[in-house]
Design a protein around this motif. Structure first.
Motif, PDB file in Angstrom:
ATOM      1  N   MET A   1      -6.665  -2.317  -0.948  1.00 45.06           N
ATOM      2  CA  MET A   1      -7.570  -1.822   0.089  1.00 45.06           C
ATOM      3  C   MET A   1      -8.554  -2.905   0.518  1.00 45.06           C
ATOM      4  O   MET A   1      -8.833  -3.077   1.707  1.00 45.06           O
ATOM      5  CB  MET A   1      -8.319  -0.588  -0.420  1.00 45.06           C
ATOM      6  CG  MET A   1      -7.429   0.617  -0.620  1.00 45.06           C
ATOM      7  SD  MET A   1      -8.324   1.988  -1.358  1.00 45.06           S
ATOM      8  CE  MET A   1      -7.030   3.223  -1.429  1.00 45.06           C
TER       9      MET A   1
ATOM     10  N   ASN B   1      -3.336   3.842  -4.033  1.00 43.31           N
ATOM     11  CA  ASN B   1      -4.686   3.969  -4.591  1.00 43.31           C
ATOM     12  C   ASN B   1      -5.221   2.670  -5.180  1.00 43.31           C
ATOM     13  O   ASN B   1      -6.174   2.686  -5.948  1.00 43.31           O
ATOM     14  CB  ASN B   1      -4.694   5.056  -5.674  1.00 43.31           C
ATOM     15  CG  ASN B   1      -4.409   6.437  -5.109  1.00 43.31           C
ATOM     16  OD1 ASN B   1      -4.935   6.793  -4.054  1.00 43.31           O
ATOM     17  ND2 ASN B   1      -3.563   7.197  -5.784  1.00 43.31           N
TER      18      ASN B   1
ATOM     19  N   MET C   1      -6.709  -5.368   2.621  1.00 44.14           N
ATOM     20  CA  MET C   1      -6.489  -4.829   3.962  1.00 44.14           C
ATOM     21  C   MET C   1      -7.768  -4.941   4.799  1.00 44.14           C
ATOM     22  O   MET C   1      -7.724  -5.274   5.993  1.00 44.14           O
ATOM     23  CB  MET C   1      -6.061  -3.368   3.852  1.00 44.14           C
ATOM     24  CG  MET C   1      -5.256  -2.860   5.021  1.00 44.14           C
ATOM     25  SD  MET C   1      -3.626  -3.604   5.073  1.00 44.14           S
ATOM     26  CE  MET C   1      -3.200  -3.275   6.776  1.00 44.14           C
TER      27      MET C   1
ATOM     28  N   LYS D   1     -13.531   0.739   7.155  1.00 40.91           N
ATOM     29  CA  LYS D   1     -12.854   1.876   6.537  1.00 40.91           C
ATOM     30  C   LYS D   1     -12.172   1.472   5.227  1.00 40.91           C
ATOM     31  O   LYS D   1     -12.321   2.139   4.201  1.00 40.91           O
ATOM     32  CB  LYS D   1     -11.815   2.443   7.514  1.00 40.91           C
ATOM     33  CG  LYS D   1     -11.086   3.677   6.974  1.00 40.91           C
ATOM     34  CD  LYS D   1      -9.960   4.107   7.898  1.00 40.91           C
ATOM     35  CE  LYS D   1      -8.754   3.205   7.712  1.00 40.91           C
ATOM     36  NZ  LYS D   1      -7.574   3.697   8.470  1.00 40.91           N
ATOM     37  N   TRP D   2     -11.453   0.347   5.237  1.00 44.15           N
ATOM     38  CA  TRP D   2     -10.720  -0.067   4.042  1.00 44.15           C
ATOM     39  C   TRP D   2     -11.662  -0.555   2.942  1.00 44.15           C
ATOM     40  O   TRP D   2     -11.430  -0.294   1.754  1.00 44.15           O
ATOM     41  CB  TRP D   2      -9.700  -1.159   4.392  1.00 44.15           C
ATOM     42  CG  TRP D   2      -8.510  -0.625   5.119  1.00 44.15           C
ATOM     43  CD1 TRP D   2      -8.200  -0.782   6.444  1.00 44.15           C
ATOM     44  CD2 TRP D   2      -7.465   0.181   4.558  1.00 44.15           C
ATOM     45  NE1 TRP D   2      -7.039  -0.138   6.754  1.00 44.15           N
ATOM     46  CE2 TRP D   2      -6.547   0.460   5.610  1.00 44.15           C
ATOM     47  CE3 TRP D   2      -7.205   0.693   3.299  1.00 44.15           C
ATOM     48  CZ2 TRP D   2      -5.414   1.220   5.415  1.00 44.15           C
ATOM     49  CZ3 TRP D   2      -6.073   1.454   3.100  1.00 44.15           C
ATOM     50  CH2 TRP D   2      -5.190   1.711   4.150  1.00 44.15           C
TER      51      TRP D   2
ATOM     52  N   GLU E   1     -13.117   2.519   1.275  1.00 48.30           N
ATOM     53  CA  GLU E   1     -12.129   3.149   0.401  1.00 48.30           C
ATOM     54  C   GLU E   1     -11.995   2.380  -0.917  1.00 48.30           C
ATOM     55  O   GLU E   1     -11.829   2.969  -1.987  1.00 48.30           O
ATOM     56  CB  GLU E   1     -10.777   3.231   1.110  1.00 48.30           C
ATOM     57  CG  GLU E   1     -10.708   4.263   2.222  1.00 48.30           C
ATOM     58  CD  GLU E   1     -10.884   5.680   1.698  1.00 48.30           C
ATOM     59  OE1 GLU E   1     -10.358   5.981   0.599  1.00 48.30           O
ATOM     60  OE2 GLU E   1     -11.561   6.476   2.358  1.00 48.30           O
ATOM     61  N   SER E   2     -12.067   1.061  -0.835  1.00 49.68           N
ATOM     62  CA  SER E   2     -11.964   0.237  -2.042  1.00 49.68           C
ATOM     63  C   SER E   2     -13.156   0.469  -2.969  1.00 49.68           C
ATOM     64  O   SER E   2     -12.994   0.617  -4.184  1.00 49.68           O
ATOM     65  CB  SER E   2     -11.865  -1.242  -1.662  1.00 49.68           C
ATOM     66  OG  SER E   2     -11.828  -2.059  -2.808  1.00 49.68           O
TER      67      SER E   2
ATOM     68  N   PRO F   1      -7.440  -0.399  -5.370  1.00 52.72           N
ATOM     69  CA  PRO F   1      -8.640  -0.947  -4.705  1.00 52.72           C
ATOM     70  C   PRO F   1      -8.452  -2.404  -4.279  1.00 52.72           C
ATOM     71  O   PRO F   1      -9.045  -2.833  -3.286  1.00 52.72           O
ATOM     72  CB  PRO F   1      -9.728  -0.807  -5.769  1.00 52.72           C
ATOM     73  CG  PRO F   1      -8.998  -0.709  -7.067  1.00 52.72           C
ATOM     74  CD  PRO F   1      -7.692  -0.064  -6.770  1.00 52.72           C
TER      75      PRO F   1
ATOM     76  N   LEU G   1       0.822  -1.212   0.000  1.00 48.52           N
ATOM     77  CA  LEU G   1       0.000   0.000   0.000  1.00 48.52           C
ATOM     78  C   LEU G   1       0.857   1.264   0.000  1.00 48.52           C
ATOM     79  O   LEU G   1       0.468   2.284  -0.579  1.00 48.52           O
ATOM     80  CB  LEU G   1      -0.918   0.000   1.228  1.00 48.52           C
ATOM     81  CG  LEU G   1      -2.266  -0.700   1.049  1.00 48.52           C
ATOM     82  CD1 LEU G   1      -2.954  -0.870   2.387  1.00 48.52           C
ATOM     83  CD2 LEU G   1      -3.156   0.083   0.090  1.00 48.52           C
TER      84      LEU G   1
END
Length: 747
Positions: A534, A529, A537, A552-553, A556-557, A531, A524
């Motif tokens: 993310m 950036n 994770m 959260k992850w 973001e993905s 996906p 990461l």
């Protein structure tokens, strides 16, 4: 004695006499070449998702068929492709891949046969038709389209598409041998309103001078003259078949440009009537082109395209031409999957430029002669143009893109060879057939299963990160962790970064007892950036029960690329953290694409139940139970909801349905416990005790033991020894039992 004419033959006998050899010969060759793949496995490489995971295929009723035609699937709109799988499901079920592959063989056979009919109708040369049909049927690049079940769309669309072209030519009629076309041109110029050029008049070389063509009536015969009604019927048939081809695969969009190419090849004038005849084909092409683009934008990945330099953008189309011409002329190093190309191979680019220049030169010269090269080059470029990466992005070549376009390359060769005597062209055709069949049989075993597929790919292209990653995943599934680690290390050493490689390597680290967090954080830091990273994770934190970080992850993905897998993981996080409203939103997005996925309806019901919306939960559970007659959990949850609202009849109905599942099915302990509770409320205490005893044997739960003790007390027994055994195993229960008036005397 005069030879028997076609006018005195019954239609079926005449048809078999003219087409039977081609039909039988092509079928035997295709079965002999591809038949060994009948027992090959379903591939995870798209086949399972297309066939096994698409719940819309499970029934051939109006609801399922309507969903097939009104939804996108797997970033495509190919409803007839999916419908063909649904028909296979209805006929054979989905347990074995053999019947599905048999359908592929049949469709490829039909496609090759219609190639034969189309070329013969176009050229009136049997040898040219045989040559094109045999190359189309047996060329090694066919393996990907015929053996790989996910590419059913290729063979299905080709069967419809070539049939549409043949029907289109039948609607126009045939002008006989192409050598006579030059002499007909003058007559047509003098009679612009006549439709003689579109009649099925049998013209021989001896009748090819203008003097014999004073009027159309001198060439009319009752057997071959086309009436307007017959021509219209063939035209409508062609249009319907073209729509079916587009509904099978959007690659047939360029066919609307092939129609004027056909007329130019036949030296027909593009007058107003011809242009109007093209219009419905153009409108269909525009409609399905829009649907194809829309499906990519709505369902597909929304990642940014590769940033290419001006040189790369110019070079990629020529690179594609070089790749595809090479694979056609020298198909000895084919691969199931070619890596994405960003930096063009200069040798292939130069070869593509040379091939394009030669094609244009020969086409220009062909325009003034017999136009064979003009038609062939135009066909090749038209059907290949969507795959030449004319828009910015990486070039991803695949042999399946040659499935239709290859006809354009072999067409001029077929006409050129047809001019030689039989003692030359027949041996050449036989040798070509044997050579192609041999190369196809040699390449075919690579598609036997997922492991052979990726092992062969890595052998052919050792520096393909995608193939190495897939091979490592197969080695992981085989529990060969050492080999998987070595494979992932080889992929990681390549200069090309591949997101799933990191996620697979982190999964391997967890399976072998390591901590994948370090790998993920390091990746990461390099690709902040991504996906994929993310999502990986988020999965790591979910496994660690750190649901806040996992949410959260995952969020973001999804901001960068929304996938079904991440949505499902996110919904599970919301279920675990008691956030049913957010979970319901995520599951509804999943159901928007997969309305027949019983697992998602069950998931939705659990979230509604968590929200205390019991009526909505019951509706979702009923839908899940309706979609899968063998699914136990939604029936158990429906029984439990009915029990909670005091409807013992409905409770018993659902429980009876669970009990009547196929023999060999073990009834879970929670179901037995609910059966006992229902029997107890109905006053059948002895029966309830039997159910609870069975539940304790399956799952030694303190709750089930306490329920047994309560029943024995109600039946007048003194289960003091059972209470002592319970407290010796779970002493923490004593404090609660001292407050229980019914069980306190047993302490």
């Amino acid at each position: 004695m005069e030879p028997e004419t076609t006018s005195h033959l019954p239609f079926a006998r005449f048809w078999l006499r003219t087409n039977g050899k081609a039909l039988a010969g092509l079928g035997a060759l295709i079965l002999g070449t591809f038949g060994m793949s009948w027992g090959y496995a379903f591939l995870k490489y798209d086949s399972t998702r297309y066939i096994l995971e698409d719940r819309a295929l499970r029934k051939l009723d109006w609801e399922h068929i309507s969903a097939i035609f009104t939804s996108y699937y797997f970033i495509n709109y190919n409803p007839l492709h999916r419908l063909s799988y649904a028909i296979d499901w209805a006929l054979w079920g989905g347990a074995e891949p053999g019947p599905f592959r048999s359908t592929n063989f049949l469709l490829h056979w039909l496609a090759a046969f219609f190639v034969f009919l189309f070329i013969r109708e176009l050229t009136r040369k049997d040898f040219a038709a045989w040559f094109c049909a045999l190359v189309f049927a047996l060329h090694p690049t066919r393996v990907e389209s015929v053996v790989w079940l996910a590419q059913r769309k290729d063979v299905l669309a080709a069967a419809f598409g070539f049939a549409a072209l043949w029907a289109y030519l039948k609607s126009l009629g045939s002008l006989g041998n192409l050598e006579s076309l030059g002499s007909l041109e003058n007559w047509q110029e003098q009679n612009p309103d006549s439709d003689f050029g579109y009649q099925n008049a049998n013209i021989t070389d001896s009748a090819s001078t203008p003097k014999t063509l004073k009027t159309p009536q001198t060439l009319k015969t009752p057997q071959t003259l086309k009436t307007p009604q017959t021509a219209s019927l063939w035209y409508v048939t062609s249009l319907v078949l073209f729509a079916a081809a587009l509904a099978s695969k959007a690659q047939w969009v360029p066919l609307c440009g092939i129609l004027p190419l056909l007329d130019l090849y036949r030296r027909q004038k593009l007058n107003r009537n011809r242009l109007l005849a093209y219009l419905p084909f153009v409108l269909l092409s525009l409609l399905f082109a829009w649907l194809a683009i829309d499906s990519q934008l709505i369902v597909g990945q929304k990642g940014a395209a590769a940033q290419l330099s001006l040189w790369e953008r110019v070079a990629h189309p020529f690179l594609g031409i070089g790749v595809y011409v090479t694979h056609t002329l020298w198909p000895v190093n084919l691969c199931p999957r070619y890596p994405e190309t960003v930096a063009p191979d200069l040798r292939l680019v130069v070869f593509g430029m040379v091939a394009t220049t030669l094609g244009l030169v020969v086409t220009w010269k062909s325009w003034w002669g017999k136009r064979h090269a003009f038609f062939g080059f135009g066909w090749f470029m038209a059907f290949l143009s969507p795959m030449l990466n004319l828009l910015p992005g990486n070039l991803v070549p695949a042999d399946r893109y040659l499935y239709v376009s290859i006809v354009g390359l072999v067409f001029p060769a077929a006409l050129w060879l047809a001019g030689y005597p039989n003692r030359v062209k027949i041996p050449v055709l036989c040798l070509l057939t044997l050579g192609m069949a041999g190369l196809t049989l040699r390449y075919e075993p690579a598609w036997k299963n997922d492991y052979t597929l990726w092992a062969y790919s890595v052998k052919q292209i050792p520096d393909d990160a995608f193939a190495l990653t897939c091979l490592g995943k197969e080695q992981m599934d085989r529990r060969d962790f050492g080999a998987a680690r070595t494979t992932f290390q080889k992929a990681a050493a390549l200069p090309i970064w591949f997101g799933p490689l990191v996620t697979s390597a982190s999964k391997l680290e967890r399976l072998t007892g390591g901590d994948p967090k370090g790998i993920l954080l390091e990746s990461l830091a390099q690709f902040p950036n991504s996906p994929d990273l993310m999502a990986a994770m988020g999965s790591y934190y979910k496994e660690e029960k750190n649901y806040g970080e996992a949410e959260k992850w995952f969020l973001e993905s999804t901001k960068r690329r929304r996938t079904n897998e991440v949505l499902r993981e996110l919904a599970l996080v919301y279920e675990e953290t008691n956030q049913p409203e957010k979970g319901i939103q995520a599951v509804k997005l999943l159901l928007g694409e997969f309305p027949f996925q019983e697992e998602y309806w069950l998931f939705l019901g659990r979230l509604y139940e968590q929200k205390k919306a019991f009526d909505l939960a019951e509706t979702a559970y009923r839908q899940s139970a309706r979609l899968d007659a063998q699914l136990l959990e939604p029936r158990f949850r429906l029984a439990r909801l009915a029990f909670q609202r005091g409807d013992l009849t409905a409770t018993q109905t659902w429980l009876d349905e669970i009990i009547q599942f196929p023999s060999g099915h073990t009834i879970p302990a929670p179901v037995l416990n609910l059966q006992a509770a229902t029997a107890r409320r109905q006053g059948r205490r002895f029966e309830a005790l039997v159910f609870l005893t069975q539940a304790v044997r399956l799952e030694d739960s303190p709750q089930y033991r306490l329920n047994c003790i309560r029943l024995k007390v109600e039946l007048g027994q003194n289960p003091r020894s059972e209470m002592a055994a319970l407290l010796s195993k779970w002493p923490e229960l004593r404090a609660d039992l001292e407050k229980d008036e019914q069980l306190k005397p047993l302490l």
